[in-house]
Design a protein around this motif. Structure first.
Motif, PDB file in Angstrom:
ATOM      1  N   THR A  69       5.568  -6.199  10.017  1.00 55.38           N
ATOM      2  CA  THR A  69       4.999  -7.453   9.517  1.00 55.38           C
ATOM      3  C   THR A  69       3.716  -7.257   8.719  1.00 55.38           C
ATOM      4  OG1 THR A  69       5.909  -8.541  11.484  1.00 55.38           O
ATOM      5  CG2 THR A  69       4.318  -9.782  10.162  1.00 55.38           C
ATOM      6  N   ILE A  70       2.722  -6.612   9.322  1.00 54.58           N
ATOM      7  CA  ILE A  70       1.441  -6.456   8.631  1.00 54.58           C
ATOM      8  C   ILE A  70       1.556  -5.572   7.395  1.00 54.58           C
ATOM      9  CG2 ILE A  70      -0.938  -5.595   8.859  1.00 54.58           C
ATOM     10  CD1 ILE A  70      -0.914  -6.683  11.719  1.00 54.58           C
ATOM     11  N   PRO A  71       2.286  -4.445   7.441  1.00 52.63           N
ATOM     12  CA  PRO A  71       2.470  -3.673   6.210  1.00 52.63           C
ATOM     13  C   PRO A  71       3.096  -4.493   5.075  1.00 52.63           C
ATOM     14  CG  PRO A  71       3.061  -2.331   8.091  1.00 52.63           C
ATOM     15  CD  PRO A  71       2.831  -3.726   8.614  1.00 52.63           C
ATOM     16  N   LYS A  72       4.051  -5.362   5.416  1.00 55.91           N
ATOM     17  CA  LYS A  72       4.684  -6.213   4.400  1.00 55.91           C
ATOM     18  C   LYS A  72       3.660  -7.138   3.754  1.00 55.91           C
ATOM     19  CE  LYS A  72       6.894  -9.886   5.675  1.00 55.91           C
ATOM     20  NZ  LYS A  72       7.914 -10.800   6.269  1.00 55.91           N
ATOM     21  N   VAL A  89       0.334  -6.802   3.770  1.00 56.09           N
ATOM     22  CA  VAL A  89      -0.680  -6.018   3.065  1.00 56.09           C
ATOM     23  C   VAL A  89      -0.195  -5.671   1.663  1.00 56.09           C
ATOM     24  CG1 VAL A  89      -1.784  -3.736   2.978  1.00 56.09           C
ATOM     25  CG2 VAL A  89      -1.893  -5.096   5.071  1.00 56.09           C
ATOM     26  N   LYS A  90       1.076  -5.331   1.550  1.00 55.03           N
ATOM     27  CA  LYS A  90       1.649  -5.025   0.240  1.00 55.03           C
ATOM     28  C   LYS A  90       1.603  -6.256  -0.666  1.00 55.03           C
ATOM     29  CE  LYS A  90       3.809  -2.398  -2.711  1.00 55.03           C
ATOM     30  NZ  LYS A  90       3.115  -1.244  -3.334  1.00 55.03           N
ATOM     31  N   ILE A  91       1.887  -7.417  -0.102  1.00 50.52           N
ATOM     32  CA  ILE A  91       1.839  -8.660  -0.879  1.00 50.52           C
ATOM     33  C   ILE A  91       0.428  -8.908  -1.396  1.00 50.52           C
ATOM     34  CG2 ILE A  91       2.013 -11.185  -0.728  1.00 50.52           C
ATOM     35  CD1 ILE A  91       4.328 -10.735   1.281  1.00 50.52           C
ATOM     36  N   PHE A  92      -0.565  -8.758  -0.522  1.00 52.74           N
ATOM     37  CA  PHE A  92      -1.951  -8.997  -0.938  1.00 52.74           C
ATOM     38  C   PHE A  92      -2.419  -7.948  -1.951  1.00 52.74           C
ATOM     39  CE2 PHE A  92      -2.166 -11.116   3.353  1.00 52.74           C
ATOM     40  CZ  PHE A  92      -2.229 -12.403   2.839  1.00 52.74           C
ATOM     41  N   GLU A  93      -1.945  -6.728  -1.788  1.00 46.18           N
ATOM     42  CA  GLU A  93      -2.284  -5.688  -2.761  1.00 46.18           C
ATOM     43  C   GLU A  93      -1.755  -6.054  -4.143  1.00 46.18           C
ATOM     44  OE1 GLU A  93      -1.819  -0.860  -3.378  1.00 46.18           O
ATOM     45  OE2 GLU A  93      -0.347  -1.944  -2.174  1.00 46.18           O
ATOM     46  N   ASP A 143      -6.497   1.328   5.382  1.00 46.54           N
ATOM     47  CA  ASP A 143      -6.077   2.513   4.619  1.00 46.54           C
ATOM     48  C   ASP A 143      -5.688   2.171   3.180  1.00 46.54           C
ATOM     49  OD1 ASP A 143      -6.475   4.103   6.818  1.00 46.54           O
ATOM     50  OD2 ASP A 143      -4.360   4.201   7.397  1.00 46.54           O
ATOM     51  N   ASN A 144      -5.686   0.894   2.857  1.00 46.63           N
ATOM     52  CA  ASN A 144      -5.299   0.460   1.519  1.00 46.63           C
ATOM     53  C   ASN A 144      -6.536   0.442   0.616  1.00 46.63           C
ATOM     54  OD1 ASN A 144      -4.795  -1.626  -0.700  1.00 46.63           O
ATOM     55  ND2 ASN A 144      -2.750  -1.449   0.185  1.00 46.63           N
ATOM     56  N   THR A 145      -6.592   1.346  -0.330  1.00 48.25           N
ATOM     57  CA  THR A 145      -7.779   1.489  -1.182  1.00 48.25           C
ATOM     58  C   THR A 145      -8.097   0.223  -1.961  1.00 48.25           C
ATOM     59  OG1 THR A 145      -7.315   3.854  -1.418  1.00 48.25           O
ATOM     60  CG2 THR A 145      -8.828   2.861  -3.011  1.00 48.25           C
ATOM     61  N   THR A 146      -7.074  -0.410  -2.504  1.00 48.62           N
ATOM     62  CA  THR A 146      -7.276  -1.619  -3.300  1.00 48.62           C
ATOM     63  C   THR A 146      -7.915  -2.731  -2.483  1.00 48.62           C
ATOM     64  OG1 THR A 146      -5.380  -1.125  -4.731  1.00 48.62           O
ATOM     65  CG2 THR A 146      -6.118  -3.421  -4.652  1.00 48.62           C
ATOM     66  N   LEU A 147      -7.397  -2.963  -1.290  1.00 45.18           N
ATOM     67  CA  LEU A 147      -7.895  -4.062  -0.472  1.00 45.18           C
ATOM     68  C   LEU A 147      -9.228  -3.743   0.192  1.00 45.18           C
ATOM     69  CD1 LEU A 147      -4.589  -5.414   1.108  1.00 45.18           C
ATOM     70  CD2 LEU A 147      -5.810  -6.200  -0.937  1.00 45.18           C
ATOM     71  N   LYS A 148      -9.448  -2.491   0.546  1.00 42.05           N
ATOM     72  CA  LYS A 148     -10.738  -2.123   1.133  1.00 42.05           C
ATOM     73  C   LYS A 148     -11.843  -2.205   0.092  1.00 42.05           C
ATOM     74  CE  LYS A 148     -12.111  -1.107   4.439  1.00 42.05           C
ATOM     75  NZ  LYS A 148     -12.758  -2.020   5.447  1.00 42.05           N
ATOM     76  N   THR A 149     -11.528  -1.823  -1.146  1.00 37.36           N
ATOM     77  CA  THR A 149     -12.508  -1.970  -2.222  1.00 37.36           C
ATOM     78  C   THR A 149     -12.856  -3.441  -2.409  1.00 37.36           C
ATOM     79  OG1 THR A 149     -11.691  -0.004  -3.362  1.00 37.36           O
ATOM     80  CG2 THR A 149     -12.957  -1.574  -4.668  1.00 37.36           C
TER      81      THR A 149
END
Length: 203
Positions: free
Chosen positions: A119-122, A124-128, A173-179
């Protein structure tokens, strides 16, 4: 600016994004925190108040952030903000299942595993992908901070405090979202709010 009275449980939850939005806007408000269900039922029964009572619901964050210039600058941006908020609400509803099953260890473990692996990986990909659409700017939508940025930041800021670091790992761990998160938390109003309300577990 309008006066507000935010009524929510004594925790972060859905109310935290509104608190942070008020901090960004510099909006003065009363942060009324409900201690138990009995008090909540009493507050809900009140029909007449001298100020706006902002019980959480989707229109609450829409109205308060529109009035404080945090909801986009045109209809296209406001539509995208709506998409972000609705997507976050879908994710929140999935995570809430873990809280509701907290007394059933077997079921809780099953839900948590699904959240971590599927669920969360899915989401996170959407938000990325949402952020990449607006890659020329620092924000999720448009050229300045909106409630979309605040709500996403707030959700993943409190997720590990409530349910453990493992649920937030794929986001962290997602560079785009952590930035993006690092940019959001540099907002002066948010920095001041975090300093005054340091994170603590289970809240």
């Amino acid at each position: 600016m309008p006066e507000y009275r935010l009524v929510y449980f004594d925790g972060r939850g859905r109310g935290e994004a509104i608190r942070i939005a008020f901090a960004v806007a510099g909006q003065v408000y009363e942060d009324k925190r409900i201690k138990d269900n009995a008090e909540w039922e009493k507050v809900r029964s009140v029909q007449h108040c001298t100020s706006a009572i902002c019980k959480w619901r989707q229109e609450t964050i829409i109205n308060t952030t529109r009035e404080n210039d945090l909801y986009g600058t045109n209809e296209s941006e406001r539509t995208m903000v709506d998409v972000v908020l609705c997507t976050l609400e879908d994710l929140f509803s999935e995570v809430l299942k873990l809280y509701m099953a907290r007394e059933d260890q077997v079921k809780s473990a099953e839900i948590k595993e699904k959240l971590e692996k599927e669920t969360i990986p899915k989401f996170v990909k959407i938000f990325e992908e949402m952020k990449k659409v607006n890659s020329k700017e620092k924000w999720l939508v448009g050229s300045k901070i909106t409630v979309a940025d605040i709500a996403l930041f707030s959700f993943f800021k409190q997720l590990p405090l409530m349910f453990g670091e493992s649920l937030a790992k794929v986001y962290n761990d997602n560079t785009t979202l952590k930035t993006h998160a690092n940019v959001v938390q540099e907002n002066p109003g948010i920095k001041k709010w975090i300093e005054a309300h340091p994170p603590k577990k289970n809240n």
